[in-house]
Design a protein around this motif. Structure first.
Motif, PDB file in Angstrom:
ATOM      1  N   GLY A  71       0.783  -1.220   0.000  1.00 44.24           N
ATOM      2  CA  GLY A  71       0.000   0.000   0.000  1.00 44.24           C
ATOM      3  C   GLY A  71       0.815   1.271   0.000  1.00 44.24           C
ATOM      4  O   GLY A  71       0.353   2.316  -0.471  1.00 44.24           O
ATOM      5  N   ASP A  72       2.038   1.197   0.504  1.00 44.81           N
ATOM      6  CA  ASP A  72       2.871   2.395   0.590  1.00 44.81           C
ATOM      7  C   ASP A  72       4.139   2.315  -0.264  1.00 44.81           C
ATOM      8  O   ASP A  72       5.010   3.182  -0.147  1.00 44.81           O
ATOM      9  N   GLN A 103     -13.901   6.490   4.931  1.00 43.27           N
ATOM     10  CA  GLN A 103     -13.728   5.528   3.841  1.00 43.27           C
ATOM     11  C   GLN A 103     -13.391   4.129   4.336  1.00 43.27           C
ATOM     12  O   GLN A 103     -13.471   3.163   3.574  1.00 43.27           O
ATOM     13  N   PHE A 104     -13.035   3.987   5.618  1.00 49.52           N
ATOM     14  CA  PHE A 104     -12.643   2.683   6.150  1.00 49.52           C
ATOM     15  C   PHE A 104     -13.808   1.926   6.795  1.00 49.52           C
ATOM     16  O   PHE A 104     -13.620   0.775   7.217  1.00 49.52           O
ATOM     17  N   LEU A 106      -3.897   2.220  -1.612  1.00 49.26           N
ATOM     18  CA  LEU A 106      -3.702   3.107  -0.476  1.00 49.26           C
ATOM     19  C   LEU A 106      -4.554   2.692   0.718  1.00 49.26           C
ATOM     20  O   LEU A 106      -4.121   2.806   1.873  1.00 49.26           O
ATOM     21  N   GLN A 107      -5.777   2.215   0.442  1.00 56.93           N
ATOM     22  CA  GLN A 107      -6.619   1.724   1.534  1.00 56.93           C
ATOM     23  C   GLN A 107      -5.965   0.540   2.249  1.00 56.93           C
ATOM     24  O   GLN A 107      -5.976   0.463   3.477  1.00 56.93           O
ATOM     25  N   ALA A 108      -5.393  -0.359   1.463  1.00 57.57           N
ATOM     26  CA  ALA A 108      -4.708  -1.514   2.059  1.00 57.57           C
ATOM     27  C   ALA A 108      -3.558  -1.054   2.946  1.00 57.57           C
ATOM     28  O   ALA A 108      -3.353  -1.576   4.046  1.00 57.57           O
ATOM     29  N   GLY A 153      -3.241  -1.627   6.947  1.00 58.64           N
ATOM     30  CA  GLY A 153      -2.048  -2.265   7.487  1.00 58.64           C
ATOM     31  C   GLY A 153      -1.381  -1.413   8.560  1.00 58.64           C
ATOM     32  O   GLY A 153      -0.977  -1.925   9.617  1.00 58.64           O
ATOM     33  N   CYS A 154      -1.294  -0.103   8.299  1.00 56.50           N
ATOM     34  CA  CYS A 154      -0.683   0.796   9.286  1.00 56.50           C
ATOM     35  C   CYS A 154      -1.500   0.833  10.573  1.00 56.50           C
ATOM     36  O   CYS A 154      -0.945   0.788  11.682  1.00 56.50           O
ATOM     37  N   ALA A 155      -2.829   0.908  10.430  1.00 55.78           N
ATOM     38  CA  ALA A 155      -3.684   0.928  11.614  1.00 55.78           C
ATOM     39  C   ALA A 155      -3.550  -0.363  12.419  1.00 55.78           C
ATOM     40  O   ALA A 155      -3.442  -0.329  13.649  1.00 55.78           O
TER      41      ALA A 155
END
Length: 269
Positions: free
Chosen positions: A149-150, A208-209, A241-243, A247-249
């Motif tokens: 994602g990043d 959006q999540f 980007l959502q993924a 993942g970060c969260a």
């Protein structure tokens, strides 16, 4: 939220002891937001490098509009091969950017080269923490989500970055997880809160999540692509980007990941 970002940038500036007239390099600057903030805060003169020419053009345009172009200059270049002479800068910083380097030792070595003797390098690195368990599938998934994602070549443990900084020749004075400093106090929110789901449409990007928007947004963007309202590929980029955000969260909630492994190192005299 914006004030918390500024505090982190100003804190890093303080770690480098920069002041008016100091010559500073922003290594991996994006469109130069932190460079402009730090320049205004300290009076330093900042060169900021990014590999993306679009970011250079946009960042320099913003700097002109904000009246700080005389202090901040964005330059296109590769931080694995910095386009500057040896011993050019009083200080160098990197904010969540050198995690994109294919080799940490390589980018830290280049930073060491362009720093003046006695100069300071300070950074926030994206890293896995001691809580990461490679045998746990949930941990492996959040690692993959962050990498994909990043756009990261590999997400490494904090110890890998600290060792690479020492191997590059720096005298390391700090290496710690800045997210675990307790500086939030009793009323602060965790760093990953903006990446968690919300049903409130005014809470963006959190809205959006939530489960409904998570499924609807790609459909909405696909339709917008069909009618040429947004460029082709927007949907794929959004899903990616959502993924990364999820993942970060997850990394933040489990403690497996930190976006701010703070390292401060000095080039020997």
């Amino acid at each position: 939220f914006q004030q918390s970002i500024l505090r982190h940038e100003y804190f890093l500036a303080g770690r480098m002891n920069i002041s008016k007239g100091t010559t500073v390099l922003d290594c991996g600057c994006g469109i130069g937001g932190p460079a402009r903030n730090i320049a205004r805060f300290t009076g330093a003169n900042i060169k900021a490098i990014t590999i993306n020419q679009f970011q250079v053009n946009r960042g320099n345009t913003i700097s002109v509009r904000e009246g700080i172009r005389d202090q901040v200059e964005l330059i296109q270049g590769d931080f694995m091969k910095l386009p500057f002479e040896d011993n050019s800068f009083d200080a160098v910083y990197a904010i969540e950017s050198t995690c994109h380097a294919p080799d940490r030792s390589g980018v830290y070595g280049e930073i060491m080269r362009v720093l003046k003797p006695g100069g300071v390098f300070a950074c926030y690195e994206w890293c896995l923490t001691d809580k990461y368990d490679a045998k746990d599938e949930r941990h492996r998934k959040l690692k993959r989500d962050i990498e994909v994602g990043d756009g990261l070549p590999d997400l490494v443990h904090t110890s890998v970055c600290t060792k690479a900084l020492k191997d590059a020749g720096f005298e390391v004075s700090e290496a710690r997880d800045f997210m675990q400093d307790g500086h939030l106090g009793s009323g602060g929110e965790p760093w990953y809160t903006p990446l968690t789901a919300s049903w409130n449409p005014t809470k963006w990007p959190r809205f959006q999540f939530n489960p409904i928007m998570f499924r609807m947004l790609p459909l909405i963007l696909t339709f917008c692509e069909l009618i040429k309202l947004v460029p082709e590929g927007t949907t794929k980029t959004q899903v990616m980007l959502q993924a990364g955000g999820i993942g970060c969260a997850a990394g933040g909630m489990t403690g497996c990941f930190t976006p701010a492994w703070l390292m401060v190192g000095r080039k020997p005299l």
